[in-house]
Motif scaffolding. Sequence first.
Motif, mmCIF file in Angstrom:
data_model
loop_
_atom_site.group_PDB
_atom_site.id
_atom_site.type_symbol
_atom_site.label_atom_id
_atom_site.label_comp_id
_atom_site.label_asym_id
_atom_site.label_seq_id
_atom_site.Cartn_x
_atom_site.Cartn_y
_atom_site.Cartn_z
ATOM 1 N N VAL A 198 47.650 86.492 -23.161
ATOM 2 C CA VAL A 198 48.975 85.862 -23.045
ATOM 3 C C VAL A 198 49.992 86.611 -23.893
ATOM 4 N N ARG A 199 49.594 86.966 -25.121
ATOM 5 C CA ARG A 199 50.491 87.662 -26.040
ATOM 6 C C ARG A 199 50.912 89.019 -25.476
ATOM 7 N N ARG A 200 49.966 89.754 -24.927
ATOM 8 C CA ARG A 200 50.272 91.102 -24.432
ATOM 9 C C ARG A 200 51.089 91.058 -23.142
ATOM 10 N N VAL A 201 50.832 90.067 -22.295
ATOM 11 C CA VAL A 201 51.635 89.919 -21.075
ATOM 12 C C VAL A 201 53.069 89.549 -21.438
ATOM 13 N N ARG A 202 53.212 88.636 -22.397
ATOM 14 C CA ARG A 202 54.549 88.218 -22.833
ATOM 15 C C ARG A 202 55.335 89.374 -23.446
ATOM 16 N N GLU A 203 54.644 90.235 -24.175
ATOM 17 C CA GLU A 203 55.300 91.374 -24.829
ATOM 18 C C GLU A 203 55.314 92.618 -23.937
ATOM 19 N N LYS A 204 54.889 92.435 -22.663
ATOM 20 C CA LYS A 204 54.887 93.507 -21.668
ATOM 21 C C LYS A 204 54.070 94.717 -22.122
ATOM 22 N N GLN A 205 52.900 94.419 -22.700
ATOM 23 C CA GLN A 205 51.964 95.457 -23.113
ATOM 24 C C GLN A 205 50.766 95.456 -22.175
ATOM 25 N N SER A 206 50.005 96.539 -22.222
ATOM 26 C CA SER A 206 48.768 96.594 -21.459
ATOM 27 C C SER A 206 47.794 95.559 -22.005
ATOM 28 N N ILE A 207 47.048 94.915 -21.111
ATOM 29 C CA ILE A 207 46.085 93.903 -21.534
ATOM 30 C C ILE A 207 45.036 94.512 -22.465
ATOM 31 N N SER A 208 44.725 95.792 -22.267
ATOM 32 C CA SER A 208 43.706 96.455 -23.086
ATOM 33 C C SER A 208 44.275 97.053 -24.369
ATOM 34 N N ALA A 209 45.592 96.885 -24.591
ATOM 35 C CA ALA A 209 46.212 97.460 -25.792
ATOM 36 C C ALA A 209 45.707 96.758 -27.043
ATOM 37 N N ALA A 210 45.472 97.529 -28.100
ATOM 38 C CA ALA A 210 44.992 96.966 -29.357
ATOM 39 C C ALA A 210 46.170 96.469 -30.188
ATOM 40 N N ASP A 211 45.941 95.408 -30.984
ATOM 41 C CA ASP A 211 46.978 94.922 -31.886
ATOM 42 C C ASP A 211 46.331 94.266 -33.102
ATOM 43 N N LYS A 212 47.165 93.757 -33.987
ATOM 44 C CA LYS A 212 46.667 93.093 -35.192
ATOM 45 C C LYS A 212 47.131 91.638 -35.207
ATOM 46 N N SER A 213 46.985 90.971 -34.069
ATOM 47 C CA SER A 213 47.416 89.575 -33.960
ATOM 48 C C SER A 213 46.277 88.654 -33.541
ATOM 49 N N HIS A 214 45.040 89.132 -33.654
ATOM 50 C CA HIS A 214 43.902 88.266 -33.360
ATOM 51 C C HIS A 214 43.764 87.194 -34.434
ATOM 52 N N LEU A 215 42.921 86.222 -34.176
ATOM 53 C CA LEU A 215 42.762 85.097 -35.099
ATOM 54 C C LEU A 215 42.446 85.564 -36.513
ATOM 55 N N HIS A 216 41.505 86.521 -36.630
ATOM 56 C CA HIS A 216 41.127 86.960 -37.972
ATOM 57 C C HIS A 216 42.279 87.691 -38.668
ATOM 58 N N HIS A 217 43.099 88.421 -37.907
ATOM 59 C CA HIS A 217 44.265 89.074 -38.500
ATOM 60 C C HIS A 217 45.267 88.031 -39.001
ATOM 61 N N CYS A 218 45.474 86.992 -38.203
ATOM 62 C CA CYS A 218 46.427 85.939 -38.585
ATOM 63 C C CYS A 218 45.996 85.243 -39.873
ATOM 64 N N LEU A 219 44.708 84.936 -39.984
ATOM 65 C CA LEU A 219 44.213 84.265 -41.181
ATOM 66 C C LEU A 219 44.327 85.165 -42.410
ATOM 67 N N LEU A 220 44.085 86.450 -42.213
ATOM 68 C CA LEU A 220 44.258 87.397 -43.323
ATOM 69 C C LEU A 220 45.723 87.473 -43.734
ATOM 70 N N ASN A 221 46.624 87.488 -42.753
ATOM 71 C CA ASN A 221 48.050 87.632 -43.021
ATOM 72 C C ASN A 221 48.633 86.443 -43.781
ATOM 73 N N ILE A 222 48.026 85.273 -43.612
ATOM 74 C CA ILE A 222 48.587 84.088 -44.282
ATOM 75 C C ILE A 222 47.934 83.813 -45.629
ATOM 76 N N GLY A 223 47.086 84.734 -46.082
ATOM 77 C CA GLY A 223 46.627 84.642 -47.459
ATOM 78 C C GLY A 223 45.156 84.431 -47.698
ATOM 79 N N PHE A 224 44.360 84.234 -46.673
ATOM 80 C CA PHE A 224 42.925 84.053 -46.883
ATOM 81 C C PHE A 224 42.269 85.404 -47.154
#
Length: 358
Positions: free
Chosen positions: A264-290
């Motif tokens: 959903v995120r990649r379609v909304r941002e008009k990226q390839s579905i197979s494109a890599a990013d740092k917005s997965h669940l584990h990235h989000c939890l790391l980003n908020i301080g865990f």
Amino acid sequence: MLYLTLVLAFIASIVLTPIVKRLAFRIGAVDRPNYRKVHARIMPRLGGLAIFGSFVIGYFILRPEESISNAVEPAFIPISTAILIGALIITVTGVLDDMYEITAKAKMLGQFLAAAIVVVGGGLEISFINLPFGGELDFGYFSIPLTIIWIIGITNAINLIDGLDGLAAGVSTIALTTLAIMAFIMGDPFVMSLAAILAASSIGFLYYNFHPAKIFMGDTGALFLGFMISVLALMGFKNITVVALIIPVIMLGVPISDTFFAIVRRVREKQSISAADKSHLHHCLLNIGFSHRQTVLIIYGIAALFGLAALLFSQATLWGGILLISVMLIAIELFVEVVGLAGKNYRPLINLVKLIGK
């Protein structure tokens, strides 16, 4: 005999992993840090080869027999043989990717061949489902494509969550344990044995893979575990009701939901579905301080809750199951909102969660 086999599979994984680690360095199957990676030093991958080897050792020690419920027609080869051949193909694909970083199309080809061996050769497919309020939905010519899509989808879902030390191995172990328990309840010793052996092999690998990891499983492990989980889940829940078909989806709630939100995120941002990013669940939890370890343990907890929900769902009535799914969907939405709020510097919320965790 099963208990002894599980112990031997665990020991085999403990013994094989350091050997695979040395092999990975020797053949250049290493993971170098970059902007998208969490680790900061060169790490050996290929660890999934130890999981695969341990599983094969356990399988041939126990030699679990297929029951009548496992037999599928028409089949060119026994389903057990098809699973082993498919597992070998997917493992070789992973090894090649860990060594040479092959293209996405080449990886997809390997996944397709592995899935086709099980579906076309072994005869495993979702041919129809019984509707909850009467009637039957026959997939006809779509049964084979749908089954192959399921296998490839779950295989890649496990691969997508392999972003932190011990994450994919731990989540897979929880899913496999749930599968083994479910198969035991349903009286399916073949699926139970395979899931339990694979779980024992993964636990042995986790000894080296949990934070701070000494080796990564790489695509070899992620693809192999994803393939096996997808196939075993199908074997336990094929040709049944819509309600029962939801059980493996709930069981694999963490990788499936993470993959869904990534698409959903990649379609909304008009990226390839197979494109890599740092917005997965584990990235989000790391980003908020865990911390790294806290993030992995939180996701373990979520995966365990999904597993428990799947077990409860299997014993629930139709309306009880619908209620359980509704509660789960609300819980997922609330969790997403909490992570979103925390990402906007709602530090008191994070401090509260950490305090509860202690």
